[in-house]
Write a protein that holds these residues in place. Sequence first.
Motif, mmCIF file in Angstrom:
data_model
loop_
_atom_site.group_PDB
_atom_site.id
_atom_site.type_symbol
_atom_site.label_atom_id
_atom_site.label_comp_id
_atom_site.label_asym_id
_atom_site.label_seq_id
_atom_site.Cartn_x
_atom_site.Cartn_y
_atom_site.Cartn_z
ATOM 1 N N MET A 101 59.307 73.776 27.701
ATOM 2 C CA MET A 101 59.275 72.859 28.793
ATOM 3 C C MET A 101 58.643 73.548 29.983
ATOM 4 S SD MET A 101 62.437 71.104 30.757
ATOM 5 C CE MET A 101 62.163 70.487 32.386
ATOM 6 N N THR A 102 57.880 72.814 30.733
ATOM 7 C CA THR A 102 57.351 73.313 32.000
ATOM 8 C C THR A 102 57.768 72.355 33.107
ATOM 9 O OG1 THR A 102 55.253 72.134 31.755
ATOM 10 C CG2 THR A 102 55.344 74.391 30.914
ATOM 11 N N GLY A 103 57.929 72.875 34.292
ATOM 12 C CA GLY A 103 58.295 72.022 35.417
ATOM 13 C C GLY A 103 57.899 72.657 36.733
ATOM 14 N N ASP A 104 57.625 71.840 37.707
ATOM 15 C CA ASP A 104 57.241 72.356 39.016
ATOM 16 C C ASP A 104 58.486 72.697 39.832
ATOM 17 O OD1 ASP A 104 58.223 69.912 39.913
ATOM 18 O OD2 ASP A 104 56.258 69.082 40.338
ATOM 19 N N GLU A 105 58.271 72.977 41.100
ATOM 20 C CA GLU A 105 59.355 73.448 41.963
ATOM 21 C C GLU A 105 60.461 72.414 42.173
ATOM 22 O OE1 GLU A 105 59.798 75.348 46.412
ATOM 23 O OE2 GLU A 105 57.855 75.452 45.433
ATOM 24 N N VAL A 106 60.180 71.156 41.913
ATOM 25 C CA VAL A 106 61.210 70.120 42.027
ATOM 26 C C VAL A 106 62.299 70.333 40.974
ATOM 27 C CG1 VAL A 106 61.647 67.638 41.804
ATOM 28 C CG2 VAL A 106 59.618 68.428 43.010
ATOM 29 N N TYR A 107 61.910 70.784 39.775
ATOM 30 C CA TYR A 107 62.846 70.952 38.661
ATOM 31 C C TYR A 107 63.351 72.381 38.506
ATOM 32 C CZ TYR A 107 60.842 66.453 37.553
ATOM 33 O OH TYR A 107 60.420 65.156 37.632
ATOM 34 N N GLY A 108 62.596 73.350 38.976
ATOM 35 C CA GLY A 108 62.920 74.754 38.779
ATOM 36 C C GLY A 108 64.243 75.243 39.323
ATOM 37 N N PRO A 109 64.655 74.832 40.520
ATOM 38 C CA PRO A 109 65.870 75.415 41.077
ATOM 39 C C PRO A 109 67.181 74.860 40.507
ATOM 40 C CG PRO A 109 64.788 74.022 42.717
ATOM 41 C CD PRO A 109 63.918 74.051 41.500
ATOM 42 N N ASN A 110 67.125 73.960 39.563
ATOM 43 C CA ASN A 110 68.331 73.349 39.004
ATOM 44 C C ASN A 110 68.935 74.257 37.927
ATOM 45 O OD1 ASN A 110 70.148 71.828 37.445
ATOM 46 N ND2 ASN A 110 69.146 69.925 38.003
#
Length: 69
Positions: free
Chosen positions: A1-10
Amino acid sequence: MTGDEVYGPNPKRRTALEKRGLSYVLAVACSAEVPTGAGKFPTDTLAGKLPKRAWQKLSAGRGAKGHRY
């Protein structure tokens, strides 16, 4: 999975991916702290301590303005 900064800090998302044994790359803010054996450090501090030879610049393909790195 890849994700930008919106998803990363979770942290729940990262934990769920790890429990499923899935590989992932998630962007985080440069100020996000990463736990290490020597304590917690901001990601930009840790990245700055890596030698230049530790990085590899790759192309993500051509874009309207040339290669995207």
